[in-house]
Motif scaffolding. Sequence first.
Motif, PDB file in Angstrom:
ATOM      1  N   TYR A  40       0.833  -1.208   0.000  1.00 19.67           N
ATOM      2  CA  TYR A  40       0.000   0.000   0.000  1.00 19.67           C
ATOM      3  C   TYR A  40       0.867   1.258   0.000  1.00 19.67           C
ATOM      4  N   VAL A  41       1.861   1.296   0.879  1.00 19.39           N
ATOM      5  CA  VAL A  41       2.741   2.465   0.965  1.00 19.39           C
ATOM      6  C   VAL A  41       3.497   2.647  -0.351  1.00 19.39           C
ATOM      7  N   HIS A  42       3.984   1.546  -0.905  1.00 17.19           N
ATOM      8  CA  HIS A  42       4.725   1.638  -2.169  1.00 17.19           C
ATOM      9  C   HIS A  42       3.816   2.111  -3.298  1.00 17.19           C
ATOM     10  N   ASN A  43       2.581   1.687  -3.270  1.00 19.35           N
ATOM     11  CA  ASN A  43       1.614   2.107  -4.278  1.00 19.35           C
ATOM     12  C   ASN A  43       1.411   3.623  -4.244  1.00 19.35           C
ATOM     13  N   LEU A  44       1.220   4.178  -3.053  1.00 20.58           N
ATOM     14  CA  LEU A  44       1.023   5.627  -2.946  1.00 20.58           C
ATOM     15  C   LEU A  44       2.306   6.393  -3.247  1.00 20.58           C
ATOM     16  N   ASN A  45       3.448   5.770  -3.003  1.00 19.12           N
ATOM     17  CA  ASN A  45       4.725   6.443  -3.239  1.00 19.12           C
ATOM     18  C   ASN A  45       5.181   6.391  -4.693  1.00 19.12           C
ATOM     19  N   THR A  46       4.571   5.543  -5.498  1.00 16.31           N
ATOM     20  CA  THR A  46       5.037   5.395  -6.879  1.00 16.31           C
ATOM     21  C   THR A  46       3.944   5.549  -7.931  1.00 16.31           C
ATOM     22  N   GLY A  47       2.697   5.301  -7.576  1.00 10.49           N
ATOM     23  CA  GLY A  47       1.623   5.311  -8.561  1.00 10.49           C
ATOM     24  C   GLY A  47       1.372   6.689  -9.153  1.00 10.49           C
ATOM     25  N   ASP A  48       1.136   6.731 -10.462  1.00 10.84           N
ATOM     26  CA  ASP A  48       0.853   8.002 -11.132  1.00 10.84           C
ATOM     27  C   ASP A  48      -0.399   8.666 -10.572  1.00 10.84           C
ATOM     28  N   ALA A  49      -1.344   7.861 -10.101  1.00  7.24           N
ATOM     29  CA  ALA A  49      -2.609   8.402  -9.595  1.00  7.24           C
ATOM     30  C   ALA A  49      -2.424   9.215  -8.318  1.00  7.24           C
ATOM     31  N   TYR A  50      -1.272   9.048  -7.648  1.00  9.78           N
ATOM     32  CA  TYR A  50      -1.078   9.693  -6.342  1.00  9.78           C
ATOM     33  C   TYR A  50       0.050  10.723  -6.368  1.00  9.78           C
ATOM     34  N   ARG A  51       0.318  11.237  -7.550  1.00  8.47           N
ATOM     35  CA  ARG A  51       1.348  12.278  -7.685  1.00  8.47           C
ATOM     36  C   ARG A  51       0.990  13.499  -6.850  1.00  8.47           C
ATOM     37  N   GLU A  52      -0.296  13.862  -6.821  1.00 10.27           N
ATOM     38  CA  GLU A  52      -0.726  15.027  -6.045  1.00 10.27           C
ATOM     39  C   GLU A  52      -0.453  14.821  -4.560  1.00 10.27           C
ATOM     40  N   LEU A  53      -0.679  13.621  -4.062  1.00 10.74           N
ATOM     41  CA  LEU A  53      -0.395  13.320  -2.657  1.00 10.74           C
ATOM     42  C   LEU A  53       1.082  13.552  -2.353  1.00 10.74           C
ATOM     43  N   ARG A  54       1.944  13.099  -3.246  1.00  9.77           N
ATOM     44  CA  ARG A  54       3.384  13.256  -3.017  1.00  9.77           C
ATOM     45  C   ARG A  54       3.804  14.722  -3.078  1.00  9.77           C
ATOM     46  N   LEU A  55       3.166  15.497  -3.937  1.00 11.47           N
ATOM     47  CA  LEU A  55       3.476  16.924  -4.014  1.00 11.47           C
ATOM     48  C   LEU A  55       3.033  17.644  -2.745  1.00 11.47           C
ATOM     49  N   ILE A  56       1.871  17.274  -2.212  1.00 10.35           N
ATOM     50  CA  ILE A  56       1.402  17.858  -0.955  1.00 10.35           C
ATOM     51  C   ILE A  56       2.395  17.547   0.158  1.00 10.35           C
ATOM     52  N   ARG A  57       2.841  16.309   0.224  1.00 10.45           N
ATOM     53  CA  ARG A  57       3.800  15.901   1.255  1.00 10.45           C
ATOM     54  C   ARG A  57       5.108  16.669   1.122  1.00 10.45           C
ATOM     55  N   GLU A  58       5.573  16.845  -0.101  1.00  9.45           N
ATOM     56  CA  GLU A  58       6.814  17.581  -0.333  1.00  9.45           C
ATOM     57  C   GLU A  58       6.694  19.023   0.147  1.00  9.45           C
ATOM     58  N   GLN A  59       5.561  19.654  -0.126  1.00 12.47           N
ATOM     59  CA  GLN A  59       5.360  21.035   0.309  1.00 12.47           C
ATOM     60  C   GLN A  59       5.320  21.134   1.828  1.00 12.47           C
ATOM     61  N   GLU A  60       4.723  20.147   2.484  1.00 12.49           N
ATOM     62  CA  GLU A  60       4.694  20.146   3.943  1.00 12.49           C
ATOM     63  C   GLU A  60       6.104  20.013   4.509  1.00 12.49           C
ATOM     64  N   ARG A  61       6.925  19.217   3.876  1.00 13.70           N
ATOM     65  CA  ARG A  61       8.317  19.090   4.302  1.00 13.70           C
ATOM     66  C   ARG A  61       9.036  20.441   4.207  1.00 13.70           C
ATOM     67  N   LYS A  62       8.809  21.145   3.125  1.00 12.88           N
ATOM     68  CA  LYS A  62       9.482  22.423   2.914  1.00 12.88           C
ATOM     69  C   LYS A  62       9.052  23.464   3.938  1.00 12.88           C
ATOM     70  N   ARG A  63       7.843  23.310   4.472  1.00 14.33           N
ATOM     71  CA  ARG A  63       7.354  24.250   5.483  1.00 14.33           C
ATOM     72  C   ARG A  63       7.732  23.805   6.891  1.00 14.33           C
ATOM     73  N   LEU A  64       8.671  22.872   6.992  1.00 13.33           N
ATOM     74  CA  LEU A  64       9.123  22.357   8.287  1.00 13.33           C
ATOM     75  C   LEU A  64       7.967  21.758   9.080  1.00 13.33           C
ATOM     76  N   SER A  65       7.053  21.168   8.383  1.00 13.58           N
ATOM     77  CA  SER A  65       5.875  20.610   9.034  1.00 13.58           C
ATOM     78  C   SER A  65       5.813  19.113   8.799  1.00 13.58           C
ATOM     79  N   SER A  66       5.362  18.372   9.809  1.00 13.42           N
ATOM     80  CA  SER A  66       5.124  16.951   9.626  1.00 13.42           C
ATOM     81  C   SER A  66       3.885  16.770   8.759  1.00 13.42           C
ATOM     82  N   PRO A  67       3.974  16.011   7.686  1.00 15.67           N
ATOM     83  CA  PRO A  67       2.788  15.779   6.856  1.00 15.67           C
ATOM     84  C   PRO A  67       1.665  15.156   7.678  1.00 15.67           C
TER      85      PRO A  67
END
Length: 252
Positions: free
Chosen positions: A174-201
């Motif tokens: 499940y984790v690998h699916n969300l981390n690699t699937g094209d359908a969840y690119r938006e999820l990964r972008l949200i997580r990346e932005q939270e990292r940049k704001r020094l925030s835990s996703p």
Amino acid sequence: MSPVFKRHFWLAGLLFSSLTSCFAGEHAPPDFAAIESVQARKTAFFDYLQPIAARVNTSILEDRSRLLDIAESKDSIGWWDRRFLNRLAERYDVDPSDKQTLLRRVDVLPVSLLLAQAANESNWGRSRFATQGKALFGQWCFTPGCGMVPKGRPAGQTYEVRSFSTYRDSVKAYVHNLNTGDAYRELRLIREQERKRLSSPEGAELAEGLIRYSTRGEEYVKEIQSMIRFNKLDRFDDVASACSHTEMDHRC
């Protein structure tokens, strides 16, 4: 203390905690269907899956920490690190030279999100797919015999619900699916932005990237967010995302 040393010091502590507290996740699961009390069933479900989720996330953080060391290095990397990088890139379906995309994929998922989806997709561990196939997240597969055929599957369709040997294997997939699937690119972008704001996703925020996880779309997203908030599942997120606390290197 350098960011790299702090990251490694924190990771060593998390690894020790994982090894001493996560063995419960290897035990046979409770018979969730036999637990009549709704609250007791929820507690048993969360208590069983949380250590498994923590261990899976810890393994990902090990890889992420080493990947960051490589990405930050000003020197050319040795053959051992090159071998690690190539294998990691292959696992996450990324070109080894594209470290930004690789870092976007090699990251943890909030335990709150994982628990909410597992509860939703498996009916709190009571579904036929969960009890017989250790399938907690309703992931589809398309090779005959790869899983279990859903009742009422439309004629002409070939998908099955993927089966696993253990619940941990189900969580990892499940984790690998969300981390690699094209359908969840938006999820990964949200997580990346939270990292940049020094925030835990946060799970409720990342759920916005699940619009394509279910045919129910936005209704499904809102249901997962509601489950996270109603059950106060964000209390489990510290174990998975402590790496982004401000006293640590926020990128780890």
